[in-house]
Design an enzyme around this catalytic site. Sequence first.
Site, PDB file in Angstrom:
ATOM      1  CB  THR A 296      -0.927   0.000   1.224  1.00  0.00           C
ATOM      2  OG1 THR A 296      -1.750  -1.172   1.203  1.00  0.00           O
ATOM      3  CG2 THR A 296      -1.814   1.233   1.246  1.00  0.00           C
ATOM      4  CD  GLN A 326      -5.582  -2.791   0.779  1.00  0.00           C
ATOM      5  OE1 GLN A 326      -5.707  -3.529  -0.200  1.00  0.00           O
ATOM      6  NE2 GLN A 326      -5.593  -3.242   2.025  1.00  0.00           N
ATOM      7  CD  GLN A 348      -9.510  -1.139   0.472  1.00  0.00           C
ATOM      8  OE1 GLN A 348     -10.084  -1.854  -0.347  1.00  0.00           O
ATOM      9  NE2 GLN A 348      -8.973  -1.619   1.570  1.00  0.00           N
ATOM     10  CG  ASP A 349      -6.233   2.217   1.768  1.00  0.00           C
ATOM     11  OD1 ASP A 349      -7.268   2.355   2.435  1.00  0.00           O
ATOM     12  OD2 ASP A 349      -5.382   1.369   2.016  1.00  0.00           O
ATOM     13  CG  ASP A 370     -10.309   2.094   5.860  1.00  0.00           C
ATOM     14  OD1 ASP A 370     -11.330   2.400   6.508  1.00  0.00           O
ATOM     15  OD2 ASP A 370      -9.804   0.966   5.883  1.00  0.00           O
ATOM     16  NE  ARG A 434     -12.278   0.347   8.309  1.00  0.00           N
ATOM     17  CZ  ARG A 434     -12.217  -0.855   7.753  1.00  0.00           C
ATOM     18  NH1 ARG A 434     -12.881  -1.871   8.297  1.00  0.00           N
ATOM     19  NH2 ARG A 434     -11.509  -1.065   6.651  1.00  0.00           N
ATOM     20  CD1 TRP A 436      -5.502   0.084  10.294  1.00  0.00           C
ATOM     21  CD2 TRP A 436      -4.499   2.011   9.758  1.00  0.00           C
ATOM     22  NE1 TRP A 436      -4.416  -0.216   9.496  1.00  0.00           N
ATOM     23  CE2 TRP A 436      -3.786   0.950   9.148  1.00  0.00           C
ATOM     24  CE3 TRP A 436      -4.059   3.322   9.556  1.00  0.00           C
ATOM     25  CZ2 TRP A 436      -2.657   1.168   8.356  1.00  0.00           C
ATOM     26  CZ3 TRP A 436      -2.950   3.538   8.764  1.00  0.00           C
ATOM     27  CH2 TRP A 436      -2.248   2.469   8.185  1.00  0.00           C
TER      28      TRP A 436
END
Length: 527
Positions: A296, A326, A348-349, A370, A434, A436
């Site tokens: 990532t 990711q 995502q990401d 996220d 949330r 992590w």
Amino acid sequence: MHFLACLVSLFLMLCIPCPLVSASKDTICNDTPFPSFCKSILPSNDSFSIYDHGRFSINQSISSAKSLMSLVQGFLDHQDFASSENMIHALEDCTLLESLNVDYLSKTLETIRTTNALASLEDEDNLLTLLSATLTNQQTCLDGLQSISSPSNPQSTLQSSLFNGTMMYSVSLAIFRHGWVSATRQRRTLKERKLGRKQTSPGLVLYPGGNVVKVSQTVVVNASGGGDFRTISDAVAAAPNNTDGSNGFFVIRALAGTYDEYVNIASTKKYLMMIGDGINNTIITGNRSVADNFTTFNTATLIVTGQGFVGVNMTIRNTAGASNYQAVAVRSNADTSTFYRCSFEAYQDTLYTHSLRQFYRECDIYGTIDFIFGNAAVVFQNCNIFPRLPIQGQYNTITAQGRTDINQNTGTSVQNCSITVAENLGSTATYLGRPWKQYSRAVYMQSFMDSLIDPVGWIAWSGDFALNTSYYAEFNNSGPGSNTSSRVTWESFHIINATDAVNFTVSNFISGASWLPATGVPYNANL
């Protein structure tokens, strides 16, 4: 005479600052997250002060980082461990991250080597930021190794060194915080803020009525030819190394066009300003993802490590798509980095606010899971946050903040932003964040939240992990999604007042008044 001498001695003791009293390592270590480990490594020297112990622990941290670098290099040189592409990427990440740690720790030690009192609140913030980042870098190395499923994964062999290094960095951070950081670190005065805004150097103006930005040199990038360079990467390579910013920014003007390249602003390329022709006009695009065996950490289209970077008027995309999981558009682990009127587009990401201090103003951020994540001390101000449609069966989470240590000065602050849908989400649930990591911290204040935000607001990562140790807060938000009557009942969730919210402003949370004026980017120092 003896009586008179005693009186003189007493007078001197009262009028002259007392020498530092010794501090037992037990007393010091009990104020760290790892008391037993701390007691095992600090010297049993009754004459040592907290400052002596602090310098000793940072020296040990430097040794720990160098040892881990050597160990990782051994695995890279060993064919069995360097046989897979994703393993090579993970090990290379660790090498880079530990080299940054050596740099951050060495800078800290150099500053405190001969002093027990720092010259300014700015110095305190700078060093607290560097020491916080060492823990983030260590965790990123570990996360990268843990993400790889391979019988030849050296994680188990490296694990002891990684965990010991983490505890070493944590102890160093805790001792520094107790020894050198004053109780008034976050209480800036109005006079200091006004002084911080002074900027009279000749140069360019980024917006009408804004501060003048000092410029050392300007180059033009035009993908169609006719400029100084055809690629942004070539322009970055031409920038001088390790400047201190005193002569101004090296400015790269990236004209309208699509730049299909991976741009890396290395740690040596400091005080670089990249200006495009506007969102959706100047576009940097890539498509790396974890599905292609990248970590990532290394999927980003634009990577920024050089201190003082400023990005203006451009779009950065990762087009890998939701199905490739990711896939980062921008990763910044650059201290005092700033983005103004930029768009970050992925799923995502999307935006990896990895570490150190960062500021985003009037930016658009698109993503799914996220999509604002990392462990920087970061403020988003007047930005547009656009959740988009994820893979079927997934839900959206805007933030995943990665604070791992209670003494880190990190967190995500979202101020005066707008959260609305990018496209029809159907029945997709969308949450503010949330946890992590163990001490995850995110605050939303004075922002508009549309009805896409689920009434509970926040969602767990896994079971009850970090629900009592994280810090989530909301202050004076508006819109149908801001109603807090049905919010989660976790111990970590708070509805705060202005007194608490001011701690997460540009002035207090990222010391912005000391470095943002030079960028020319507008900002609100307070609520």
